[in-house]
Scaffold this motif. Structure first.
Motif, PDB file in Angstrom:
ATOM      1  N   THR A 115       0.857  -1.185   0.000  1.00 47.65           N
ATOM      2  CA  THR A 115       0.000   0.000   0.000  1.00 47.65           C
ATOM      3  C   THR A 115       0.893   1.236   0.000  1.00 47.65           C
ATOM      4  O   THR A 115       1.935   1.262   0.669  1.00 47.65           O
ATOM      5  N   MET A 116       0.474   2.262  -0.745  1.00 51.85           N
ATOM      6  CA  MET A 116       1.236   3.508  -0.870  1.00 51.85           C
ATOM      7  C   MET A 116       0.316   4.689  -0.596  1.00 51.85           C
ATOM      8  O   MET A 116      -0.733   4.829  -1.226  1.00 51.85           O
ATOM      9  N   LEU A 117       0.700   5.555   0.342  1.00 53.25           N
ATOM     10  CA  LEU A 117      -0.057   6.770   0.656  1.00 53.25           C
ATOM     11  C   LEU A 117       0.798   7.998   0.369  1.00 53.25           C
ATOM     12  O   LEU A 117       1.976   8.027   0.733  1.00 53.25           O
ATOM     13  N   HIS A 118       0.165   9.003  -0.234  1.00 53.75           N
ATOM     14  CA  HIS A 118       0.848  10.279  -0.457  1.00 53.75           C
ATOM     15  C   HIS A 118       0.044  11.385   0.207  1.00 53.75           C
ATOM     16  O   HIS A 118      -1.165  11.517  -0.023  1.00 53.75           O
ATOM     17  N   GLY A 119       0.704  12.180   1.050  1.00 55.66           N
ATOM     18  CA  GLY A 119       0.023  13.238   1.790  1.00 55.66           C
ATOM     19  C   GLY A 119      -0.162  14.493   0.956  1.00 55.66           C
ATOM     20  O   GLY A 119       0.746  15.310   0.849  1.00 55.66           O
ATOM     21  N   VAL A 120      -1.341  14.642   0.384  1.00 52.01           N
ATOM     22  CA  VAL A 120      -1.625  15.780  -0.495  1.00 52.01           C
ATOM     23  C   VAL A 120      -1.898  17.041   0.311  1.00 52.01           C
ATOM     24  O   VAL A 120      -1.374  18.120   0.028  1.00 52.01           O
ATOM     25  N   ASN A 121      -2.736  16.913   1.333  1.00 52.74           N
ATOM     26  CA  ASN A 121      -3.067  18.039   2.206  1.00 52.74           C
ATOM     27  C   ASN A 121      -3.204  17.475   3.608  1.00 52.74           C
ATOM     28  O   ASN A 121      -4.237  16.914   3.968  1.00 52.74           O
ATOM     29  N   VAL A 122      -2.127  17.567   4.388  1.00 46.95           N
ATOM     30  CA  VAL A 122      -2.103  16.873   5.682  1.00 46.95           C
ATOM     31  C   VAL A 122      -1.753  17.836   6.814  1.00 46.95           C
ATOM     32  O   VAL A 122      -0.801  18.600   6.716  1.00 46.95           O
ATOM     33  N   PRO A 123      -2.536  17.806   7.893  1.00 50.18           N
ATOM     34  CA  PRO A 123      -2.171  18.612   9.068  1.00 50.18           C
ATOM     35  C   PRO A 123      -1.073  17.913   9.861  1.00 50.18           C
ATOM     36  O   PRO A 123      -0.952  16.683   9.813  1.00 50.18           O
ATOM     37  N   GLY A 124      -0.301  18.666  10.593  1.00 51.58           N
ATOM     38  CA  GLY A 124       0.728  18.082  11.434  1.00 51.58           C
ATOM     39  C   GLY A 124       0.279  17.840  12.859  1.00 51.58           C
ATOM     40  O   GLY A 124       0.980  17.197  13.638  1.00 51.58           O
ATOM     41  N   THR A 125      -0.922  18.357  13.196  1.00 56.30           N
ATOM     42  CA  THR A 125      -1.380  18.313  14.586  1.00 56.30           C
ATOM     43  C   THR A 125      -2.357  17.183  14.882  1.00 56.30           C
ATOM     44  O   THR A 125      -2.639  16.902  16.040  1.00 56.30           O
ATOM     45  N   SER A 126      -2.894  16.548  13.846  1.00 50.06           N
ATOM     46  CA  SER A 126      -3.830  15.429  14.029  1.00 50.06           C
ATOM     47  C   SER A 126      -3.861  14.626  12.735  1.00 50.06           C
ATOM     48  O   SER A 126      -3.178  14.965  11.768  1.00 50.06           O
ATOM     49  N   GLY A 127      -4.671  13.570  12.734  1.00 48.38           N
ATOM     50  CA  GLY A 127      -4.715  12.729  11.537  1.00 48.38           C
ATOM     51  C   GLY A 127      -3.446  11.935  11.331  1.00 48.38           C
ATOM     52  O   GLY A 127      -3.054  11.623  10.199  1.00 48.38           O
ATOM     53  N   THR A 255       2.595  -7.705   6.754  1.00 50.40           N
ATOM     54  CA  THR A 255       3.392  -7.638   7.980  1.00 50.40           C
ATOM     55  C   THR A 255       3.271  -6.301   8.710  1.00 50.40           C
ATOM     56  O   THR A 255       4.001  -6.065   9.665  1.00 50.40           O
ATOM     57  N   THR A 256       2.328  -5.462   8.271  1.00 45.45           N
ATOM     58  CA  THR A 256       2.201  -4.138   8.875  1.00 45.45           C
ATOM     59  C   THR A 256       0.774  -3.885   9.367  1.00 45.45           C
ATOM     60  O   THR A 256      -0.153  -3.748   8.570  1.00 45.45           O
ATOM     61  N   PHE A 257       0.620  -3.849  10.679  1.00 50.85           N
ATOM     62  CA  PHE A 257      -0.631  -3.359  11.265  1.00 50.85           C
ATOM     63  C   PHE A 257      -0.616  -1.831  11.217  1.00 50.85           C
ATOM     64  O   PHE A 257       0.435  -1.204  11.396  1.00 50.85           O
ATOM     65  N   HIS A 258      -1.775  -1.228  11.003  1.00 51.84           N
ATOM     66  CA  HIS A 258      -1.826   0.229  11.045  1.00 51.84           C
ATOM     67  C   HIS A 258      -3.227   0.692  11.418  1.00 51.84           C
ATOM     68  O   HIS A 258      -4.197  -0.073  11.358  1.00 51.84           O
ATOM     69  N   GLN A 259      -3.294   1.974  11.799  1.00 51.06           N
ATOM     70  CA  GLN A 259      -4.555   2.574  12.237  1.00 51.06           C
ATOM     71  C   GLN A 259      -4.500   4.076  12.009  1.00 51.06           C
ATOM     72  O   GLN A 259      -3.521   4.731  12.380  1.00 51.06           O
ATOM     73  N   ALA A 260      -5.548   4.616  11.403  1.00 47.04           N
ATOM     74  CA  ALA A 260      -5.663   6.069  11.240  1.00 47.04           C
ATOM     75  C   ALA A 260      -6.200   6.670  12.531  1.00 47.04           C
ATOM     76  O   ALA A 260      -7.022   6.063  13.220  1.00 47.04           O
ATOM     77  N   THR A 261      -5.742   7.873  12.873  1.00 44.56           N
ATOM     78  CA  THR A 261      -6.263   8.571  14.044  1.00 44.56           C
ATOM     79  C   THR A 261      -7.140   9.737  13.586  1.00 44.56           C
ATOM     80  O   THR A 261      -7.095  10.153  12.422  1.00 44.56           O
ATOM     81  N   ALA A 262      -7.932  10.252  14.504  1.00 46.13           N
ATOM     82  CA  ALA A 262      -8.929  11.266  14.159  1.00 46.13           C
ATOM     83  C   ALA A 262      -8.281  12.589  13.733  1.00 46.13           C
ATOM     84  O   ALA A 262      -7.196  12.948  14.201  1.00 46.13           O
ATOM     85  N   VAL A 263      -8.986  13.294  12.864  1.00 46.33           N
ATOM     86  CA  VAL A 263      -8.590  14.644  12.457  1.00 46.33           C
ATOM     87  C   VAL A 263      -9.403  15.630  13.295  1.00 46.33           C
ATOM     88  O   VAL A 263     -10.622  15.479  13.439  1.00 46.33           O
ATOM     89  N   GLU A 264      -8.722  16.624  13.850  1.00 45.71           N
ATOM     90  CA  GLU A 264      -9.417  17.576  14.706  1.00 45.71           C
ATOM     91  C   GLU A 264     -10.483  18.339  13.915  1.00 45.71           C
ATOM     92  O   GLU A 264     -10.344  18.558  12.703  1.00 45.71           O
ATOM     93  N   PRO A 265     -11.580  18.731  14.571  1.00 46.72           N
ATOM     94  CA  PRO A 265     -12.677  19.411  13.888  1.00 46.72           C
ATOM     95  C   PRO A 265     -12.214  20.660  13.140  1.00 46.72           C
ATOM     96  O   PRO A 265     -11.379  21.428  13.633  1.00 46.72           O
ATOM     97  N   GLY A 266     -12.762  20.845  11.947  1.00 45.94           N
ATOM     98  CA  GLY A 266     -12.475  22.029  11.157  1.00 45.94           C
ATOM     99  C   GLY A 266     -11.167  21.997  10.394  1.00 45.94           C
ATOM    100  O   GLY A 266     -10.804  22.978   9.728  1.00 45.94           O
ATOM    101  N   VAL A 267     -10.454  20.870  10.444  1.00 45.50           N
ATOM    102  CA  VAL A 267      -9.161  20.755   9.765  1.00 45.50           C
ATOM    103  C   VAL A 267      -9.299  19.823   8.564  1.00 45.50           C
ATOM    104  O   VAL A 267      -9.893  18.748   8.669  1.00 45.50           O
ATOM    105  N   SER A 268      -8.757  20.241   7.429  1.00 46.54           N
ATOM    106  CA  SER A 268      -8.846  19.446   6.207  1.00 46.54           C
ATOM    107  C   SER A 268      -7.695  18.451   6.123  1.00 46.54           C
ATOM    108  O   SER A 268      -6.574  18.728   6.563  1.00 46.54           O
ATOM    109  N   ARG A 269      -7.993  17.305   5.526  1.00 47.99           N
ATOM    110  CA  ARG A 269      -6.962  16.285   5.325  1.00 47.99           C
ATOM    111  C   ARG A 269      -7.293  15.470   4.083  1.00 47.99           C
ATOM    112  O   ARG A 269      -8.412  14.955   3.956  1.00 47.99           O
ATOM    113  N   THR A 270      -6.326  15.336   3.178  1.00 45.99           N
ATOM    114  CA  THR A 270      -6.499  14.536   1.972  1.00 45.99           C
ATOM    115  C   THR A 270      -5.217  13.756   1.694  1.00 45.99           C
ATOM    116  O   THR A 270      -4.128  14.328   1.676  1.00 45.99           O
TER     117      THR A 270
END
Length: 280
Positions: A115-127, A255-270
């Motif tokens: 699996t490959m993820l690219h951070g297009v619009n990512v906050p540093g404080t959540s998500g 071989t990789t477990f993973h989990q997404a964490t919540a994005v704080e309200p009002g913050v965009s993430r893509t």
């Protein structure tokens, strides 16, 4: 270019790398070698167009279009858009996905290996995204559980996480469950598998994508899931990826477990996700 080991149990990080660098065979091969040895590779702040992301993915294997068409990139079906953004009154992508510990697509007979993820619009404080090694999880299992799981089979299902769609309105719970079994039949995988590169055993399965361990009674199943949950909750064995703009993250799905964490309200993430099947 700098490369460092992120943790003793998972991950290697590349910094100072451009897309042009990765077109050089020796640099890309170093990335692949690190991926196979460390389960997860992070390339920090890698500017990529969708075409370039697909091109990199194609060098690992065959990019596979996401199963749900409405979440595919409008021009590049190989890319799934994970986003909480809305444009022209329409969701840009799927807003909430993977917010529980799992290995990708264990509920299908032959999951894509990368699996490959690219951070297009990512906050540093959540998500953030949490990662743990299935090899490390197996190593930390009590010996009694290693003995108990030897030779066992896991029964996997998407039923616990399948989203109710408009066409399901009016179905009873029993009818909905029966439909799940028809549309998404359960599959079986060996519960303990061996990584072909390192030769190390790893645990393949977790609570949310498994129905049960074949041959276990309900109490034994709950005990198994609780043990795995406890191991995954150990922060000393979890890598938290705090996204910076344009990060590229690639992992071995088995071989990789993973989990997404919540994005704080009002913050965009893509982020743009590509699932990569084995090559032809």
């Amino acid at each position: 270019m700098k490369i460092r080991e992120i943790t003793p149990f998972i991950g290697a990080e590349f910094t100072g790398v451009t897309y042009e660098d990765l077109t050089r065979p020796e640099v890309f091969q170093e990335l692949v070698d690190r991926l196979h040895r460390h389960e997860l590779v992070v390339v920090r702040e890698l500017e990529l167009t969708p075409e370039q992301q697909i091109s990199l993915a194609a060098r690992l294997g065959r990019p596979v279009p996401f199963v749900i068409q409405k979440y595919r990139h409008p021009e590049y079906p190989e890319i799934m858009i994970s986003s909480n953004e809305v444009k022209n009154d329409k969701p840009l992508g799927v807003a909430r996905v993977g917010n529980f510990w799992h290995q990708d697509s264990t509920f299908v007979a032959d999951p894509a290996p990368y699996t490959m993820l690219h951070g297009v619009n990512v906050p540093g404080t959540s998500g953030h995204t949490l990662y743990a090694s299935a090899l490390d999880v197996y190593d930390r299992l009590p010996q009694e559980w290693k003995d108990k799981l030897a030779g066992r089979t896991g029964v996997h299902t998407v039923g616990k996480r399948l989203r109710i769609r408009p066409e399901h309105v009016g179905l009873s719970v029993a009818e909905f469950r029966a439909l799940i079994d028809i549309e998404h039949p359960k599959v079986e995988h060996p519960l303990v598998q061996t990584d072909p590169v390192t030769g190390r055993p790893y645990l393949y399965g977790s609570r949310e994508y498994m129905d049960s361990v074949a041959g276990f009674d309900p109490n034994e199943n709950e005990a198994f899931f609780s043990v795995v949950d406890e191991l995954l909750a150990d922060e000393d064995h979890v890598y938290t990826h705090r996204w910076t703009p344009e990060d590229l993250v690639i992992w071995k799905t088995k071989t990789t477990f993973h989990q997404a964490t919540a994005v704080e309200p009002g913050v965009s993430r893509t982020v743009h996700r590509v699932s990569i099947d084995a090559g032809e």
